[in-house]
Design a protein around this motif. Structure first.
Motif, PDB file in Angstrom:
ATOM      1  N   ARG A  19      27.942  41.759  47.253  1.00  0.00           N
ATOM      2  CA  ARG A  19      28.592  42.988  47.357  1.00  0.00           C
ATOM      3  C   ARG A  19      27.713  43.952  46.572  1.00  0.00           C
ATOM      4  O   ARG A  19      27.565  45.350  46.965  1.00  0.00           O
ATOM      5  N   ARG A  35      35.358  47.569  54.173  1.00  0.00           N
ATOM      6  CA  ARG A  35      35.955  47.387  52.906  1.00  0.00           C
ATOM      7  C   ARG A  35      36.496  45.979  52.873  1.00  0.00           C
ATOM      8  O   ARG A  35      36.276  45.172  51.796  1.00  0.00           O
ATOM      9  N   THR A  87      25.960  47.062  48.433  1.00  0.00           N
ATOM     10  CA  THR A  87      26.389  48.579  47.799  1.00  0.00           C
ATOM     11  C   THR A  87      25.454  49.366  47.369  1.00  0.00           C
ATOM     12  O   THR A  87      25.258  50.590  47.731  1.00  0.00           O
ATOM     13  N   ARG A  93      35.857  52.057  58.699  1.00  0.00           N
ATOM     14  CA  ARG A  93      35.759  51.987  56.998  1.00  0.00           C
ATOM     15  C   ARG A  93      36.659  51.199  56.329  1.00  0.00           C
ATOM     16  O   ARG A  93      36.201  50.138  55.460  1.00  0.00           O
ATOM     17  N   TYR A 121      22.913  50.132  50.552  1.00  0.00           N
ATOM     18  CA  TYR A 121      23.243  50.845  51.749  1.00  0.00           C
ATOM     19  C   TYR A 121      24.074  51.919  51.262  1.00  0.00           C
ATOM     20  O   TYR A 121      24.211  52.886  52.309  1.00  0.00           O
ATOM     21  N   TYR A 122      24.940  51.868  50.445  1.00  0.00           N
ATOM     22  CA  TYR A 122      25.679  52.956  49.958  1.00  0.00           C
ATOM     23  C   TYR A 122      24.927  54.105  49.031  1.00  0.00           C
ATOM     24  O   TYR A 122      25.453  55.246  49.045  1.00  0.00           O
ATOM     25  N   ARG A 123      24.268  53.311  48.194  1.00  0.00           N
ATOM     26  CA  ARG A 123      23.701  54.257  47.185  1.00  0.00           C
ATOM     27  C   ARG A 123      22.212  54.703  47.722  1.00  0.00           C
ATOM     28  O   ARG A 123      21.564  55.458  47.031  1.00  0.00           O
TER      29      ARG A 123
END
Length: 194
Positions: free
Chosen positions: A148, A137, A152, A133, A155-157
């Protein structure tokens, strides 16, 4: 002159405890029954003063009296009275029980602590995941702001390309290009094979 009046059992009629212990040493069961009757209450009192628990005190009292039966030959009158010898056995046995209970509790506590410790594999996996992780980051910081944001959101939301484009107020093609370029930079930064 009046004769002294004695209340209670006649001391002359009571058997001598020291003599009874000597007979118990020779295996005399009747002598042991008499010893038992004479010392059971004082032994229970000594044991109970140490243990405080009635059930355990009764159990230890029985153990002490069995020990008197088995070890009566070890009694030495020159070292003290038979009652003191028996009460010393009782006190030692009670203290041993306390120590045994405390040691058992300590063992159980250590075992419980070991049960709560994660397995080695689990620890190594947690460390590895944390390191990964941190590396992700660090690599995300190398992207442009638009790359970014796109990565984000996608893939992260979990947003679709169209939802990312709407969220950033950009054309769909621009978002796809920024995502592709951002993912290539991330792959290179992370050292993942092409």
């Amino acid at each position: 002159m009046r004769e002294a009046v004695h209340i209670g059992p006649n001391p002359a009629a009571e058997p001598d405890l020291q003599q009874l212990v000597g007979e118990v040493a020779l295996g005399d069961r009747e002598a042991f029954a008499a010893v038992y009757d004479l010392v059971a209450a004082p032994v229970l009192g000594v044991v109970r003063s140490v243990l405080r628990d009635r059930a355990q005190s009764e159990e230890v009292t029985q153990e002490v009296l069995v020990e008197v039966w088995r070890t009566a030959a070890r009694y030495r009158p020159e070292r003290g009275t038979a009652l003191n010898w028996i009460l010393t056995l009782a006190h030692r046995r009670a203290v041993d029980r306390v120590r045994s209970v405390e040691a058992s509790a300590a063992r159980e506590e250590r075992a419980a602590l070991l049960d709560r410790l994660p397995e080695y594999d689990e620890v190594s996996e947690q460390v590895e995941a944390r390191l990964e992780r941190e590396q992700v980051r660090r690599c995300l910081r190398t992207l442009t702001e638009l790359q970014r944001q796109s990565v984000t959101l996608a893939y992260y939301r979990g947003l679709t390309y169209r939802e990312v484009a709407e969220a950033l107020a950009l054309p769909l093609g621009t978002v796809k290009t920024r995502l592709r370029d951002g993912l290539i930079r991330l792959r290179d930064c992370l050292g993942v094979g092409a």
